[in-house]
Each structure stands twice: as C-alpha cells, then as structure tokens.
Motif scaffolding. Structure first.
Motif: not given
Length: 173
Positions: A95-112
C-alpha cells in the motif's frame, strides 16, 4: 487515495484507510513499533496515518511522512500480535508503494533496529536495500535501553526501496 478493499463472498475482509483522529487503540499499536511517545507525537503531526482493519477489527497501523519531494518515509508500521503472520505487514508495505507511486515519490525509506531480524528480512524481501546506519540512534533518542532478540538495540538501519527498480507485483494488493 481510495480505500483498499478486499471482498470475500460479499463480505468485507480487510480495509486500509487514512485515520483522522488517533485513538487509544491506535496508540497501543503505534507504541508497539516505537516506544517513545514523544517521537511518535512529533511524526504524527506531519505524517499521514493509515489503519488496517480485518473484519472490522484494528489489526495494524502505518504512518507515512514526506521527507522530500521525491522521498516518502514509513515512520511507523505495527501489526497487533493477534494478527501477526497473516501477510498484513506485506499488504501495508505494498500500500505504501502504491501511495508513493501515485503521489510521484521515487523512493520509500524505512528505519528499523539492527536487531529487528524479522522486520529486516521482510523489508529486504519487499525490495528495500540498506542505505546507511544511524549509529547509536536508539541509545541517544530513547530514555530507556531497548532489548530485542536478546540484544541491546543501539543502531538504526535505514533501508530504501527505489520504486523504479521494484517489480510490478509489489504494487498488487
């Protein structure tokens, strides 16, 4: 972004939708993933919160925050222990990837955490790659020591998924 629905024999099975008001039920999950209420409150102010309900029960939560024009960060993702190992975290990441793609983001980051073995496996399986280490992040930013998998949690690993490199099946519900 419209809600993500999955129907099984006419009955709603799960739903992902944006949350406008954080309830005690949401807080319980948010603090599972991040025990610092102060840090969570800070990123809730500028992030967007999404809940995952399975058969109307709150099963998981995720907070997304814009880092820059082209980068979106998953600040918090937590699944209620009663709903673990059912693919919910995978659905939220997609879902986060789809949201990002729809809003023209090129990267998704996550910290753990560097000791978060189960999460590290999932994130890498989903196409995230380790970008850098925030040394002593948890020691410097948390009031009390955090132990995970029998180890003192010290470092945060930052992982990045480049949306241009991900396979299309990461965008399917």
């Amino acid at each position: 972004m419209s809600n993500d629905h999955n129907q099984i024999k006419g009955k709603k099975h799960f739903e992902i939708k944006q949350v406008e008001k954080i309830t005690d039920e949401h807080w319980k999950l948010l603090l599972l993933a991040d025990p610092s209420k102060d840090l969570v409150e800070r990123y809730l102010q500028s992030g967007k919160t999404f809940e995952f309900r399975k058969n109307t029960k709150l099963a998981a939560i995720m907070v997304l925050k814009e880092v820059s024009q082209f980068k979106l960060e998953i600040k918090n993702i937590a699944v209620d222990p009663a709903f673990e190992n059912q693919g919910i975290a995978t659905r939220l990441l997609k879902y986060a990837f789809c949201y990002a793609k729809k809003h023209q983001y090129q990267q998704v980051l996550i910290g753990t955490g560097s000791t978060s073995f189960k999460q590290l496996y999932l994130y890498q399986k989903m196409g995230f790659r380790i970008s850098h280490v925030k040394r002593d992040f948890f020691v410097k930013n948390y009031k009390y020591p955090i132990h995970e998998n029998g180890l003192l949690l010290r470092d945060m690993l930052v992982l990045v998924a480049d949306l241009t490199e991900l396979k299309n099946d990461y965008y399917k519900g």
